[in-house]
Motif scaffolding. Structure first.
Motif, PDB file in Angstrom:
ATOM      1  N   ILE A  43       0.630  -1.055   0.007  1.00 40.84           N
ATOM      2  CA  ILE A  43       0.014  -0.055   0.081  1.00 40.84           C
ATOM      3  C   ILE A  43       0.743   1.206   0.165  1.00 40.84           C
ATOM      4  O   ILE A  43       1.551   1.589   0.837  1.00 40.84           O
ATOM      5  N   TYR A  47      -2.906  10.600   1.896  1.00 40.03           N
ATOM      6  CA  TYR A  47      -4.305  10.878   2.502  1.00 40.03           C
ATOM      7  C   TYR A  47      -4.307  12.478   2.512  1.00 40.03           C
ATOM      8  O   TYR A  47      -3.147  12.894   2.639  1.00 40.03           O
ATOM      9  N   PHE A  95      -8.679   2.408  -2.559  1.00 40.40           N
ATOM     10  CA  PHE A  95      -9.681   1.751  -1.455  1.00 40.40           C
ATOM     11  C   PHE A  95     -11.116   2.602  -1.710  1.00 40.40           C
ATOM     12  O   PHE A  95     -11.172   3.709  -1.125  1.00 40.40           O
ATOM     13  N   GLU A  98     -12.900   3.960   1.364  1.00 40.62           N
ATOM     14  CA  GLU A  98     -11.815   4.963   2.100  1.00 40.62           C
ATOM     15  C   GLU A  98     -11.779   6.284   1.646  1.00 40.62           C
ATOM     16  O   GLU A  98     -11.218   7.356   2.149  1.00 40.62           O
ATOM     17  N   ASN A 103      -8.623   9.036   2.085  1.00 37.08           N
ATOM     18  CA  ASN A 103      -7.875   8.040   2.054  1.00 37.08           C
ATOM     19  C   ASN A 103      -7.676   7.728   0.508  1.00 37.08           C
ATOM     20  O   ASN A 103      -8.412   7.076  -0.043  1.00 37.08           O
ATOM     21  N   SER A 105      -4.847   6.282  -0.832  1.00 35.71           N
ATOM     22  CA  SER A 105      -3.729   5.362  -0.916  1.00 35.71           C
ATOM     23  C   SER A 105      -3.966   4.410  -2.084  1.00 35.71           C
ATOM     24  O   SER A 105      -5.190   3.922  -2.382  1.00 35.71           O
TER      25      SER A 105
HETATM   26  C1  LIG Z   1      -6.377   3.612   3.832  1.00 35.16           C
HETATM   27  O1  LIG Z   1      -7.311   2.538   3.645  1.00 35.16           O
HETATM   28  C2  LIG Z   1      -6.585   1.259   3.756  1.00 35.16           C
HETATM   29  C3  LIG Z   1      -7.463   0.068   3.321  1.00 35.16           C
HETATM   30  O2  LIG Z   1      -8.394   0.063   4.493  1.00 35.16           O
HETATM   31  C4  LIG Z   1      -5.567   0.987   5.102  1.00 35.16           C
HETATM   32  O3  LIG Z   1      -4.874   0.001   4.939  1.00 35.16           O
HETATM   33  C5  LIG Z   1      -4.785   2.290   5.026  1.00 35.16           C
HETATM   34  O4  LIG Z   1      -4.059   2.228   6.477  1.00 35.16           O
HETATM   35  C6  LIG Z   1      -5.478   3.523   5.002  1.00 35.16           C
HETATM   36  N1  LIG Z   1      -4.464   4.578   5.306  1.00 35.16           N
HETATM   37  C7  LIG Z   1      -4.811   5.717   6.069  1.00 35.16           C
HETATM   38  C8  LIG Z   1      -3.792   6.684   6.008  1.00 35.16           C
HETATM   39  O5  LIG Z   1      -5.754   5.775   6.834  1.00 35.16           O
END
Ligand SMILES: *[C@@H]1O[C@H](CO)[C@@H](O)[C@H](O)[C@H]1NC(C)=O
Length: 243
Positions: A43, A47, A95, A98, A103, A105
């Motif tokens: 990943i 964000y 995601f 998300e 988020n 990512s």
């Molecule tokens: C973004 O979402 C992914 C999948 O749920 C997660 O693994 C990741 O930690 C998240 N990143 C942030 C910065 O919250």
């Protein structure tokens, strides 16, 4: 529906442009490089801060170290990967659940050595971008074999292939002492290194050992840049020394 998405995107853009807080929004990636091993899923973090929904924003992921660079594009509420670099086809996802939590990512599956590089996460509507370096390593388990006998000892070979970056290889006795040229148990101490067309390293090292109390030896391969160590042990039966 497509028209509606376009319209929604346009309105969103106008609202964002005039909203007072938008100049404070930061796009946060990762200060440290992301480290992965070949074959892993990884990943790449990115964000918005403070929390603002990215569902209606355009999100562009590119390789800032390559000429043709499109890794993933999300616009008007969906992925738009017509001009994606072919090597990333089917391997990138955002995601979707998300996005509303700011988020954006990127998930990259089945990482290869050629994926290593600088990834730019870019949100055009906010003119914010951040670069996340990805380091990709490759490892394998070392293999020990008995290579023959010398007048007073046994020659062991440790072989390990497919590494990236180049690792260090060392032989240890059962007390954890490194068998270096100064050790009395050893005369031959040569390391061979090869590199294959893919850029992966094979390292091989011989050691000559004497019959000791337990004849247990360890070959340790270390690659500090990707924080990886692999070890294999051998027990040499006393009979081998007689021949
Ligand atoms: C973004 O979402 C992914 C999948 O749920 C997660 O693994 C990741 O930690 C998240 N990143 C942030 C910065 O919250």
């Amino acid at each position: 529906y497509k028209q509606y998405q376009k319209f929604k995107y346009f309105i969103h853009r106008v609202i964002l442009f005039f909203s007072p807080g938008s100049s404070q929004i930061q796009l946060v990636g990762s200060a440290d490089p992301v480290v992965a091993l070949a074959g892993d899923d990884v990943i790449l973090p990115c964000y918005l801060e403070p929390n603002v929904s990215a569902v209606d924003m355009m999100v562009e992921w590119t390789r800032s170290d390559l000429k043709t660079q499109r890794v993933h594009l999300y616009r008007e509420g969906r992925d738009s990967n017509g001009e994606q670099l072919p090597s990333y086809r089917g391997r990138t996802t955002l995601f979707k659940e998300e996005l509303k939590n700011s988020n954006v990512s990127l998930k990259l599956t089945g990482v290869t050595l050629s994926d290593a590089g600088d990834y730019k996460c870019f949100i055009p509507i906010l003119t914010r971008e951040t670069t996340i370096p990805l380091i990709v390593g490759a490892v394998s388990q070392p293999v020990i074999s008995i290579n023959g006998t010398k007048d007073w000892g046994v020659v062991l070979k440790c072989d390990t292939g497919g590494w990236y970056p180049q690792p260090e290889l060392e032989w240890l006795d059962s007390h954890g002492n490194v068998l270096s040229a100064t050790e009395p148990t050893e005369t031959s101490n040569s390391t061979e290194t090869e590199i294959n067309p893919e850029g992966r390293y094979t390292v091989r090292r011989y050691v000559t050992i004497r019959n000791t109390d337990n004849n247990r030896f360890t070959c340790r391969v270390v690659q500090p840049q990707i924080n990886q160590t692999r070890e294999t042990q051998i027990h040499v039966p006393g009979e081998v020394f007689i021949g």
